[in-house]
Design a protein around this motif. Structure first.
Motif, PDB file in Angstrom:
ATOM      1  N   UNK A  16      40.316  47.825  44.768  1.00 30.69           N
ATOM      2  CA  UNK A  16      40.609  46.471  45.269  1.00 30.69           C
ATOM      3  C   UNK A  16      40.912  45.496  44.151  1.00 30.69           C
ATOM      4  N   UNK A  17      40.772  45.921  42.894  1.00 33.40           N
ATOM      5  CA  UNK A  17      41.013  45.019  41.775  1.00 33.40           C
ATOM      6  C   UNK A  17      39.874  44.078  41.479  1.00 33.40           C
ATOM      7  N   UNK A  18      38.743  44.229  42.180  1.00 30.88           N
ATOM      8  CA  UNK A  18      37.637  43.289  42.019  1.00 30.88           C
ATOM      9  C   UNK A  18      36.589  43.757  41.017  1.00 30.88           C
ATOM     10  N   UNK A  19      36.551  45.063  40.724  1.00 30.80           N
ATOM     11  CA  UNK A  19      35.425  45.619  39.992  1.00 30.80           C
ATOM     12  C   UNK A  19      35.304  45.207  38.546  1.00 30.80           C
ATOM     13  N   UNK A  20      36.385  45.304  37.774  1.00 29.26           N
ATOM     14  CA  UNK A  20      36.297  44.973  36.348  1.00 29.26           C
ATOM     15  C   UNK A  20      35.915  43.514  36.143  1.00 29.26           C
ATOM     16  N   UNK A  21      36.514  42.621  36.916  1.00 37.54           N
ATOM     17  CA  UNK A  21      36.188  41.196  36.794  1.00 37.54           C
ATOM     18  C   UNK A  21      34.720  40.948  37.123  1.00 37.54           C
ATOM     19  N   UNK A  22      34.195  41.655  38.135  1.00 43.05           N
ATOM     20  CA  UNK A  22      32.796  41.477  38.520  1.00 43.05           C
ATOM     21  C   UNK A  22      31.856  41.993  37.436  1.00 43.05           C
ATOM     22  N   UNK A  23      32.214  43.102  36.802  1.00 47.04           N
ATOM     23  CA  UNK A  23      31.394  43.642  35.716  1.00 47.04           C
ATOM     24  C   UNK A  23      31.359  42.653  34.554  1.00 47.04           C
ATOM     25  N   UNK A  24      32.501  42.123  34.181  1.00 47.49           N
ATOM     26  CA  UNK A  24      32.567  41.186  33.059  1.00 47.49           C
ATOM     27  C   UNK A  24      31.814  39.898  33.376  1.00 47.49           C
ATOM     28  N   UNK A  25      31.799  39.503  34.652  1.00 49.93           N
ATOM     29  CA  UNK A  25      31.084  38.290  35.061  1.00 49.93           C
ATOM     30  C   UNK A  25      29.577  38.504  35.153  1.00 49.93           C
ATOM     31  N   UNK A  26      29.124  39.759  35.130  1.00 51.40           N
ATOM     32  CA  UNK A  26      27.695  40.043  35.219  1.00 51.40           C
ATOM     33  C   UNK A  26      26.985  39.432  33.998  1.00 51.40           C
ATOM     34  N   UNK A  27      25.842  38.765  34.183  1.00 48.98           N
ATOM     35  CA  UNK A  27      25.162  38.127  33.047  1.00 48.98           C
ATOM     36  C   UNK A  27      24.698  39.099  31.973  1.00 48.98           C
ATOM     37  N   UNK A  28      24.639  40.411  32.284  1.00 46.30           N
ATOM     38  CA  UNK A  28      24.238  41.401  31.280  1.00 46.30           C
ATOM     39  C   UNK A  28      25.407  41.940  30.473  1.00 46.30           C
ATOM     40  N   UNK A  29      26.628  41.538  30.818  1.00 52.11           N
ATOM     41  CA  UNK A  29      27.804  42.051  30.129  1.00 52.11           C
ATOM     42  C   UNK A  29      27.768  41.825  28.615  1.00 52.11           C
ATOM     43  N   UNK A  30      27.289  40.674  28.107  1.00 45.23           N
ATOM     44  CA  UNK A  30      27.234  40.500  26.651  1.00 45.23           C
ATOM     45  C   UNK A  30      26.424  41.573  25.928  1.00 45.23           C
ATOM     46  N   UNK A  31      25.469  42.213  26.620  1.00 42.75           N
ATOM     47  CA  UNK A  31      24.716  43.314  26.007  1.00 42.75           C
ATOM     48  C   UNK A  31      25.591  44.554  25.827  1.00 42.75           C
ATOM     49  N   UNK A  32      26.661  44.637  26.589  1.00 41.06           N
ATOM     50  CA  UNK A  32      27.491  45.841  26.660  1.00 41.06           C
ATOM     51  C   UNK A  32      28.812  45.665  25.931  1.00 41.06           C
ATOM     52  N   UNK A  33      29.331  44.463  25.900  1.00 40.44           N
ATOM     53  CA  UNK A  33      30.724  44.173  25.491  1.00 40.44           C
ATOM     54  C   UNK A  33      31.183  45.060  24.326  1.00 40.44           C
ATOM     55  N   UNK A  34      32.282  45.815  24.537  1.00 43.65           N
ATOM     56  CA  UNK A  34      32.735  46.773  23.526  1.00 43.65           C
ATOM     57  C   UNK A  34      33.764  46.191  22.557  1.00 43.65           C
ATOM     58  N   UNK A  35      33.881  46.878  21.423  1.00 44.12           N
ATOM     59  CA  UNK A  35      34.963  46.589  20.481  1.00 44.12           C
ATOM     60  C   UNK A  35      36.216  47.387  20.832  1.00 44.12           C
TER      61      UNK A  35
END
Length: 396
Positions: free
Chosen positions: A136-155
């Motif tokens: 649906x195109x919604x998943x990646x944006x939702x993952x990045x918007x998750x407040x825990x994303x900064x713990x994961x953010x890749x190079x």
């Protein structure tokens, strides 16, 4: 080609892929699939697991002894709302739903990377992301918007999609845009019903819908792929109720817009809005509401990430295909690149005689699993063995 896994591990992954194939869940409903993935990641000894990312997303970290860059390998959790017609013994057991895009195989390959990570990298981190709601195109944006994303953010971020019609295991590499932008526009018309004997006393959207069905495809006629490529496809139309005694007072039109660039998409959306407004101007008391759905931005690969993938494929002796133009179909993976990762969406041939993606008889070929695992592992090894790759991640 030296495989990253033992034969018994490959057999295990094939069985897992077929188990996932039997129980597909569509976008936003991937709860049981996610739970199974967590079990497998725990068995593989992941150092940390995040659950419920952007919905039902799951991520796992495998952490090296020293600091270094973070590499994310991403796959998708969701199936499709399509009835499978295959006669394979592991066909879908869920009525009206099927893994007919190969996401079951993509998950198996990424779980294969988890098995290979039993021997931790000497430095940096490997993040395995099992993303929800790609279809649906919604998943990646939702993952990045998750407040825990900064713990994961890749190079760095890498992903595959299998491609029917190409030789099994051939690696497709596309520099720049790899997947088109797309979005669905729903135009809902509201007028007023009347007796079919007195249509003049109502407000029917029939003429507006008929006009737009003729003119909206003119916004983008497809053809050869280039920077100004645009395609508008009518996908649905409805008018009133299925009755002979009622002049319709409502209707709906759906169109899918597709372009090579996000800027061209903006122009297409504006053009639709202009044409809808013009159609309404000619009909008093008719209104329309236009809404966007399943919004995919263009996926744009980073040259450095593509080059790393090319060198890795060369080292493994895999056949490569340098793609001149992007895929027409869309992917929400590009949002990770916009978030700052050096990223590459890669394409892996799933057989020249393979049914097309989203066909009711599609089935991911198990022979791709060891190939896909080996290339992902080689990409990881190449980046994390290079001391010139600075640690740009606060979590590395």
């Amino acid at each position: 080609m030296a495989l990253a896994l033992l034969d018994e591990q490959i057999t295990q992954l094939v069985a897992l892929r077929r188990a996932l194939h039997q129980k597909p869940e569509v976008s936003g409903e991937e709860e049981q699939t996610a739970a199974r993935i967590v079990q497998e990641l725990e068995r593989a000894g992941a150092d940390h697991i995040w659950t419920g990312l952007g919905g039902h997303g799951v991520a796992a970290a495998f952490i090296g002894a020293q600091g270094g860059p973070t590499i994310m390998i991403r796959c998708e959790l969701d199936g499709l709302p399509i009835q499978e017609v295959s006669d394979v013994p592991y066909r879908s057991k869920v009525e009206g739903k099927g893994h007919l895009c190969g996401h079951d195989g993509h998950m198996a390959m990424v779980l294969g990377v988890a098995l290979a990570m039993a021997k931790r990298p000497k430095r940096g981190r490997v993040i395995l992301l099992f993303q929800p709601a790609e279809e649906t195109g919604a998943g990646a944006a939702a993952v990045i918007a998750d407040p825990r994303w900064p713990e994961i953010r890749p190079d760095y971020a890498f992903a595959y999609h299998n491609v029917p019609g190409r030789p099994l295991g051939q690696i497709g590499l596309c520099r720049g845009t790899s997947n088109c932008a797309s979005r669905g526009l729903k135009i809902a018309f509201t007028g007023r019903t009347s007796h079919a004997a007195a249509p003049e006393d109502g407000v029917s959207p029939a003429s507006a819908i008929a006009e737009l069905m003729q003119t909206l495809p003119e916004i983008g006629t497809g053809g050869e792929m280039h920077a100004d490529f645009a395609l508008a496809t009518l996908t649905h139309a409805s008018l009133g109720e299925p009755s002979f005694g009622i002049s319709p007072g409502s209707g709906e039109l759906r169109v899918t817009l597709r372009s090579q660039t996000d800027r061209r998409m903006e122009r297409m959306v504006s053009d639709v809005e202009t044409r809808v407004a013009a159609a309404l101007d000619r009909l008093s008391f008719l209104s329309a509401d236009t809404s966007c759905h399943e919004v995919f931005l263009a996926t744009v690969n980073t040259d450095e990430a593509v080059e790393i993938a090319a060198q890795s494929a060369t080292k493994l002796g895999l056949e490569q295909r340098e793609m001149i133009t992007p895929m027409r179909w869309s992917e929400d993976f590009g949002r990770f690149g916009l978030d700052g990762a050096k990223s590459a969406m890669l394409f892996i041939g799933s057989g020249e005689d393979q049914p097309q993606l989203h066909n009711p008889d599609f089935d991911f070929p198990d022979a791709l699993i060891p190939i896909g695992v080996s290339l992902f592992v080689e990409i990881v090894d190449q980046i994390l063995s290079d001391p010139s790759q600075a640690n740009t991640s606060p979590n590395g």
